[in-house]
Scaffold this motif. Sequence first.
Motif, PDB file in Angstrom:
ATOM      1  N   LEU A  25      -7.901  -7.141   1.485  1.00  0.00           N
ATOM      2  CA  LEU A  25      -9.242  -6.519   1.492  1.00  0.00           C
ATOM      3  C   LEU A  25     -10.277  -7.447   0.880  1.00  0.00           C
ATOM      4  O   LEU A  25      -9.977  -8.297   0.070  1.00  0.00           O
ATOM      5  N   LYS A  27       0.833  -1.212   0.000  1.00  0.00           N
ATOM      6  CA  LYS A  27       0.000   0.000   0.000  1.00  0.00           C
ATOM      7  C   LYS A  27       0.868   1.262   0.000  1.00  0.00           C
ATOM      8  O   LYS A  27       0.728   2.122  -0.879  1.00  0.00           O
ATOM      9  N   LYS A  49      -5.923  -5.958  -4.340  1.00  0.00           N
ATOM     10  CA  LYS A  49      -6.650  -5.827  -3.067  1.00  0.00           C
ATOM     11  C   LYS A  49      -6.689  -7.161  -2.346  1.00  0.00           C
ATOM     12  O   LYS A  49      -6.439  -7.249  -1.146  1.00  0.00           O
TER      13      LYS A  49
END
Length: 234
Positions: free
Chosen positions: A234, A195, A228
């Motif tokens: 996520l 990230k 993701k």
Amino acid sequence: MLKVDKLSAGYGNIQILWDVSLQVNKGEIVALIGGNGAGKSTLVRSITGLLGAYSGNIEFLDKKISGLEPYKIAELGLSHIPEGRRIFTEMSVRENLEMGAYPKNSWKNRKKTLSSVYEMFPRLKERERQLARTFSGGEQQMLAMGRGLMSLPKLCIIDEPSNGLAPKVVMEIFEIIKNMRAQGITILLIEQNVKQTLEISDRAYVLENGRIVMEGDCATCLASAHIKKAYLGL
Ligand code: ATP
């Protein structure tokens, strides 16, 4: 600035990289992300000349560097800040930094470069006589980065700088990387900290099982369902 074209490489008959192509343009921060064992360090070793390739081509500043000795590649302006820092633990901070200035051209400028490295890393200046082994992980990372800058690089390959560091220190290291770019250094950033890496980079390549499986601008990568799921949980 750096062009890797269909690179295949490995150790003996164990092939690790399969037709890897990537490009880094002047002034960019380009991220290379991938999990443990994806082949990131193998790719870095191939670019820096530490590992020969089976096939493919690597160019730096329009010059073919595949097959050149590592020190010759360093002299062209490519600096490698290695995974695990690899500092010289029994040498002082200043001696570690001076070791980075060995490529031709950088040695004669070492005093001037040392001042600018100390400006960027005031903590290194404060402790220039201290033995490197007494440093914390974050300080060792700064020392490895400072040493990498002593060769006056045009392009820095920074291999997993956030590895093993506390979140606050990681933020500091990433700020320094942005600062390096602001000073005109082009960066290939190898990371598992996906990230934050995508947030400071311009473009990214994703390496899985020795193959590039995705490339593009960082906003697109951050929005991708694969990234993701596989890297951001996520
Ligand atoms: P990490 O983030 O864990 O360092 P990486 O993406 O950098 O992973 P590499 O270190 O390039 O991955 O390793 C890729 C593969 O090559 C792994 O399966 C590893 O076991 C293997 N490998 C690495 N070095 C050697 C070696 N000297 N001899 C044989 N195999 C090796």
